[in-house]
Design a protein around this motif. Structure first.
Motif, mmCIF file in Angstrom:
data_model
loop_
_atom_site.group_PDB
_atom_site.id
_atom_site.type_symbol
_atom_site.label_atom_id
_atom_site.label_comp_id
_atom_site.label_asym_id
_atom_site.label_seq_id
_atom_site.Cartn_x
_atom_site.Cartn_y
_atom_site.Cartn_z
ATOM 1 N N TYR A 3 1.075 16.629 4.204
ATOM 2 C CA TYR A 3 0.208 16.955 5.333
ATOM 3 C C TYR A 3 0.974 17.753 6.385
ATOM 4 O O TYR A 3 0.417 18.666 7.007
ATOM 5 N N ASN A 22 0.408 3.949 -2.992
ATOM 6 C CA ASN A 22 -0.073 5.305 -2.743
ATOM 7 C C ASN A 22 0.966 6.391 -3.018
ATOM 8 O O ASN A 22 0.658 7.570 -2.886
ATOM 9 N N SER A 23 2.190 5.990 -3.385
ATOM 10 C CA SER A 23 3.216 7.015 -3.556
ATOM 11 C C SER A 23 3.979 6.921 -4.871
ATOM 12 O O SER A 23 4.301 7.931 -5.481
ATOM 13 N N LEU A 40 4.352 9.524 2.406
ATOM 14 C CA LEU A 40 2.893 9.669 2.379
ATOM 15 C C LEU A 40 2.378 10.829 3.210
ATOM 16 O O LEU A 40 1.214 11.212 3.077
ATOM 17 N N THR A 89 0.806 -1.221 0.000
ATOM 18 C CA THR A 89 0.000 0.000 0.000
ATOM 19 C C THR A 89 0.840 1.272 0.000
ATOM 20 O O THR A 89 0.440 2.276 -0.599
ATOM 21 N N ILE A 120 -4.399 8.115 8.274
ATOM 22 C CA ILE A 120 -4.156 9.559 8.327
ATOM 23 C C ILE A 120 -5.378 10.298 8.860
ATOM 24 O O ILE A 120 -5.260 11.212 9.694
ATOM 25 N N GLN A 121 -6.556 9.886 8.399
ATOM 26 C CA GLN A 121 -7.785 10.540 8.872
ATOM 27 C C GLN A 121 -7.994 10.319 10.367
ATOM 28 O O GLN A 121 -8.412 11.231 11.091
ATOM 29 N N HIS A 171 -4.988 5.988 3.955
ATOM 30 C CA HIS A 171 -5.774 7.220 4.102
ATOM 31 C C HIS A 171 -6.650 7.186 5.356
ATOM 32 O O HIS A 171 -6.854 8.218 6.004
ATOM 33 N N SER A 172 -7.155 6.008 5.701
ATOM 34 C CA SER A 172 -7.959 5.906 6.917
ATOM 35 C C SER A 172 -7.087 6.091 8.161
ATOM 36 O O SER A 172 -7.541 6.639 9.172
#
Length: 302
Positions: A245, A101-102, A241, A97, A225-226, A222-223
């Protein structure tokens, strides 16, 4: 040796149960046993250990499983290509992942610009799942973090990654450099079992004899990070990643004194993998980049 016996053997390996295999293939259990016995007699090997009514693959069984999957996949491709001349052989690529994602999109874009008529099917999954699929010929190649050394898999070093501990902006430890033991009372957002990042996190806490407290378990980056953004806990994650942010002041990081967390991503494939031209082209492209060039590809994408 017959193709049918290989098909039955592969199905037994999928279920690790003779009865379930018979039900799935709509044949008798004795036919399943006979197929396995025939293979064992032909090659004078034991394919399964039979212990307490359970089946366990032997080393010979693992070798045959991988090779038989290659044979069955080749036959499937042969039949498809002979009836569909427009079909093109695809490279089945797995990516963990973090890479998914990167890096994978700019990498694929470069590959397609370099080689015409390229066809790649990508699966994004955690490193443990990718490892299992390499061992059963369901993937040709993977870019992943090594979770456990396997004698059947060849690893080519690809990219070093640094992991950072992230937190929300007004967390008491935000922006500080601390002793790692100061994390003992902090809750962490963890990844699912089998994730390379999760294995790394657990290893860090185990090495320092600190109990790891998990507040969330997430199946995607992403979950994670959220969850950190909404103050559910801290997390350890690839710096690739989260740089945007942090630079956009949505998250902050916590430094650990005298310690950097690094890991290695590898190009991984079965040692007996038949390497066609698409496989070799993709590996050659990946290994042509140095670390700085790969980081530039990632930064251009973020």
């Amino acid at each position: 040796m017959t193709i049918r016996n290989l098909e039955i053997f592969a199905e037994v390996c999928r279920h690790m149960n003779m009865s379930k295999t018979a039900q799935t293939l709509l044949i008798s259990q004795s036919s399943v046993s006979q197929a396995i016995s025939s293979l064992e007699k032909e090659y004078n090997v034991l394919l399964f250990e039979r212990l307490n009514h359970s089946l366990y693959l032997t080393k010979a069984g693992k070798d045959l499983l991988f090779l038989s999957q290659q044979v069955l996949n080749t036959i499937e491709q042969l039949e498809y290509r002979m009836t569909n001349t427009s079909h093109q052989t695809a490279l089945n690529l797995g990516v963990c992942t973090t890479i998914g994602n990167s890096l994978i999109h700019p990498l694929l874009r470069t590959y397609r610009e370099t080689y015409e008529n390229s066809n790649i099917i990508v699966e994004m999954n955690n490193s443990k799942s990718l490892e299992k699929k390499l061992l059963t010929a369901k993937l040709d190649l993977a870019i992943m973090q090594k979770t456990k050394y396997s004698q059947y898999i060849k690893y080519i070093p690809f990219l070093e990654d640094e992991l950072v501990i992230i937190c929300w902006r007004d967390h008491p430890l935000a922006g500080k450099t601390i002793n790692i033991r100061e994390l003992k009372n902090e809750a962490f957002i963890a990844r699912e079992k089998g994730s390379g990042t999760e294995i790394f996190l657990e290893q860090i806490f185990s090495d320092h004899n600190i109990a790891l407290k998990k507040s969330w378990i997430c199946n995607g980056i992403h979950s994670v990070i959220q969850a950190v953004y909404h103050k559910e806990g801290l997390a350890i994650i690839s710096r690739f990643l989260v740089e945007k942010y942090i630079s956009h002041h949505k998250l902050d990081k916590i430094e650990i004194e005298n310690q950097k967390f690094t890991r290695q991503f590898d190009l991984a494939f079965h040692k007996d993998k038949i390497q066609d031209i698409h496989f070799r082209q993709f590996v050659d492209l990946c290994t042509s980049f140095n670390k700085e060039e790969l980081i530039k590809l990632i930064q251009a994408e973020l």
